[in-house]
Structures are given as structure tokens and as C-alpha cells.
Design a protein around this motif. Structure first.
Motif, PDB file in Angstrom:
ATOM      1  N   TRP A   1      39.101  33.220  39.940  1.00  0.00           N
ATOM      2  CA  TRP A   1      38.281  34.408  40.148  1.00  0.00           C
ATOM      3  C   TRP A   1      37.628  34.413  41.524  1.00  0.00           C
ATOM      4  O   TRP A   1      37.491  35.468  42.159  1.00  0.00           O
ATOM      5  CB  TRP A   1      37.225  34.514  39.057  1.00  0.00           C
ATOM      6  CG  TRP A   1      37.743  35.167  37.810  1.00  0.00           C
ATOM      7  CD1 TRP A   1      38.078  34.562  36.638  1.00  0.00           C
ATOM      8  CD2 TRP A   1      38.011  36.557  37.632  1.00  0.00           C
ATOM      9  NE1 TRP A   1      38.551  35.477  35.736  1.00  0.00           N
ATOM     10  CE2 TRP A   1      38.515  36.719  36.318  1.00  0.00           C
ATOM     11  CE3 TRP A   1      37.875  37.671  38.452  1.00  0.00           C
ATOM     12  CZ2 TRP A   1      38.882  37.965  35.804  1.00  0.00           C
ATOM     13  CZ3 TRP A   1      38.243  38.918  37.939  1.00  0.00           C
ATOM     14  CH2 TRP A   1      38.735  39.050  36.645  1.00  0.00           C
ATOM     15  N   LEU A   2      37.229  33.250  41.997  1.00  0.00           N
ATOM     16  CA  LEU A   2      36.656  33.180  43.343  1.00  0.00           C
ATOM     17  C   LEU A   2      37.703  33.561  44.397  1.00  0.00           C
ATOM     18  O   LEU A   2      37.408  34.308  45.341  1.00  0.00           O
ATOM     19  CB  LEU A   2      36.114  31.781  43.614  1.00  0.00           C
ATOM     20  CG  LEU A   2      35.427  31.581  44.979  1.00  0.00           C
ATOM     21  CD1 LEU A   2      34.208  32.524  45.113  1.00  0.00           C
ATOM     22  CD2 LEU A   2      34.985  30.143  45.159  1.00  0.00           C
ATOM     23  N   ASP A   3      38.931  33.089  44.227  1.00  0.00           N
ATOM     24  CA  ASP A   3      40.016  33.494  45.123  1.00  0.00           C
ATOM     25  C   ASP A   3      40.174  35.006  45.122  1.00  0.00           C
ATOM     26  O   ASP A   3      40.352  35.625  46.186  1.00  0.00           O
ATOM     27  CB  ASP A   3      41.339  32.850  44.684  1.00  0.00           C
ATOM     28  CG  ASP A   3      41.457  31.386  45.097  1.00  0.00           C
ATOM     29  OD1 ASP A   3      40.595  30.910  45.856  1.00  0.00           O
ATOM     30  OD2 ASP A   3      42.422  30.731  44.661  1.00  0.00           O
ATOM     31  N   ALA A   4      40.126  35.604  43.942  1.00  0.00           N
ATOM     32  CA  ALA A   4      40.314  37.052  43.844  1.00  0.00           C
ATOM     33  C   ALA A   4      39.222  37.808  44.588  1.00  0.00           C
ATOM     34  O   ALA A   4      39.491  38.782  45.296  1.00  0.00           O
ATOM     35  CB  ALA A   4      40.336  37.470  42.360  1.00  0.00           C
ATOM     36  N   VAL A   5      37.978  37.341  44.471  1.00  0.00           N
ATOM     37  CA  VAL A   5      36.859  37.982  45.172  1.00  0.00           C
ATOM     38  C   VAL A   5      37.045  37.860  46.679  1.00  0.00           C
ATOM     39  O   VAL A   5      36.884  38.829  47.428  1.00  0.00           O
ATOM     40  CB  VAL A   5      35.521  37.348  44.741  1.00  0.00           C
ATOM     41  CG1 VAL A   5      34.392  37.832  45.642  1.00  0.00           C
ATOM     42  CG2 VAL A   5      35.223  37.693  43.283  1.00  0.00           C
TER      43      VAL A   5
END
Length: 275
Positions: free
Chosen positions: A267-271
Motif C-alpha cells: 500500500w505504501l508503494d501504491a501511495v
């Protein structure tokens, strides 16, 4: 009262330059070191003591510190490791020699200078070692792999050093700025041109977009702060009886620090990839 002394590296511009002026205004005796002799001369002309220290030159590290200690009578209250540069480019396009070169300046030189300073601080019974990291010291960001790698390594090394010196009066601190107004992007251009063969890259089209950003002067971003914001945190780290292990600077650093704690890696990658 004896004037406290601090050695600042990378003081020719940006964060280091502002820190030199801000700390001098706050009453510190500032040794504002630079990599280039002409920058040292420029700082001497406005009243600074400016030893020449190039992190990639071991002799200059030894000689620059010796010059500083000779001037102070062998003491040094604080060290602010700051000089660093970026080499933009996709990880797959970074020659390994480019990584070796950037680590020499952004990590190995810092380590060498710090190791020389620690015995001085042990002997005098106190000291503060402040390392300037980045929001990119705890979150990655595409096209910045070389710089991110050095800052992740710096953060790990600093954390261990802080633990190892916890039984002494030497405090070890990280400053983690986000976007700060400086010549950092401009200074990265020669390293990009030296190492990245972008025209033969599988990511050639993506590079065209990045080149516009790299070579174009832009207005300060929404969350960009002046270098004085970093100096303010350095002063707190120097003056606090119990300084924090880490000081965030700029809103993006606080946001990323929070997201790093609560989100999964995916999820951090996606953000981050959404910008």
C-alpha cells in the motif's frame, strides 16, 4: 562562558550554508567546511573559518579536522555531517561504479570523519553528532535509487552508533528533511550526465519526462521549505538536554513517517507511485 564549536560539512550552499549562518548567529563558533577551495575562500571572506573537506578525499578529511582542532585547542562540541549529492536514474541503468562513487561521498566519508571525531568527544566528555538524512532515508522513491541507498545505509549506521554510544555523553541524531529549497537538483545534473546512458535505456520515453524536471528551474513546491527550517531543528538538537533521535522537517516527511508506520509495503508503494 566558552564558545561552543561545530564543524559543518557541505556548507557552500543550501542546508549547510544556512546552518553555518544560523548557528553563528546563535553564538556558535562555526567551522564551515566545503569540498572546493574556492567555496572555502568565499566563506572566509565573510568571516567563517572554513577548512576544506571533501568526503571522497581521505587526506582532506584528516587535514580538515586537524585544522579545526588546532584552532579550538583540541576540542569540538558538535559535528554536522551534511555534504551529499544525488545521481538520478533508474536502478537498472545505474552502473555499479556510480554506486561506489556516491557511497564514497554520501556514506564512507561521513563514517571516516565521524570515527575521527568520536575520540575527541570521548576525551572531553561530551559531544553531539548530527547526520543529515532525508525522507528518502526511510521511504524509497523511483529514479532516486542511488541516493536512497546511501540514505537508508546512513540511517542504519546512525541508529547503531546511537545505541553503541548510549553509555557515553555523546548524542547521535538524525535530521530528516523533505523538499528544501536548494541547488540540490542542479548539482545532480553532472552526475546524471556522467553515469546514465538514458538514450539507450529501456525506459527512454520515461526519461524524457524526467529530464524536463531535472533541467528546468521551477517555483518552490507546495510543501517546500527554506533551508532555515532545517537549521531550526539543528539548533533544537544541539541545545536540548535530551535531543530526539530523529527530527522530521517538512510536511511530506511527517506524512511519509506516519504512512510508513501504518501501511503495508504494497500500500505504501501504491501511495508513492501515485505521486
Amino acid at each position: 562562558m566558552t564558545q561552543k564549536s561545530i564543524l559543518i560539512t557541505g556548507a557552500s550552499s543550501g542546508i549547510g550554508f544556512d546552518a553555518a549562518h544560523g548557528l553563528r548567529d546563535a553564538g556558535w563558533r562555526v567551522f564551515a567546511s566545503c569540498r572546493k577551495a574556492e567555496d572555502c575562500e568565499r566563506l572566509r571572506a565573510v568571516g567563517f573559518e572554513s577548512p576544506q573537506i571533501d568526503y571522497a578525499d581521505a587526506d582532506s578529511i584528516v587535514n580538515g579536522l586537524a585544522e579545526t582542532l588546532e584552532a579550538t585547542g583540541g576540542t569540538l562540541d558538535a559535528l554536522y555531517n551534511n555534504g551529499a549529492y544525488a545521481c538520478p536514474g533508474a536502478v537498472e541503468d545505474l552502473p555499479t561504479d556510480a554506486l561506489r562513487e556516491i557511497f564514497e561521498t554520501n556514506l564512507f566519508g561521513w563514517h571516516e570523519l565521524t570515527r575521527l571525531v568520536i575520540p575527541v568527544m570521548r576525551a572531553q566528555g561530551h559531544g553531539r553528532i548530527i547526520n543529515c538524512s532525508s525522507v528518502l532515508g526511510f521511504v524509497g522513491y523511483k529514479w532516486r535509487g542511488a541516493y536512497v541507498a546511501t540514505k537508508f545505509a546512513l540511517e542504519g549506521l546512525t541508529d547503531v552508533l546511537r545505541q553503541e554510544l548510549s553509555d557515553t555523553a555523546i548524542k547521535v541524531i538524525l535530521i530528516e528533511p523533505g523538499p528544501i529549497t536548494s541547488a540540490f537538483r542542479k548539482n545532480a545534473v553532472p552526475h546524471f550526465e556522467k553515469w546514465i546512458d538514458w538514450q539507450n535505456s529501456a525506459r527512454r520515453d520515461a526519461y524524457k519526462e524526467e529530464l524536463d524536471r531535472l533541467y528546468t528551474e521551477t517555483e518552490p513546491g507546495k510543501f517546500e521549505l527554506p533551508a532555515a527550517a532545517v537549521t531550526k531543528k539543528i539548533l533544537h538538537a544541539l541545545n536540548a538536554a535530551k535531543p530526539k533521535p530523529r527530527y522530521y522537517v517538512t510536511t511530506p516527511t511527517y506524512i511519509m513517517g506516519f504512512l510508513r508506520r501504518i501501511l503495508s509495503t504494497r500500500w505504501l508503494d501504491a501511495v508513492i507511485l501515485r505521486g
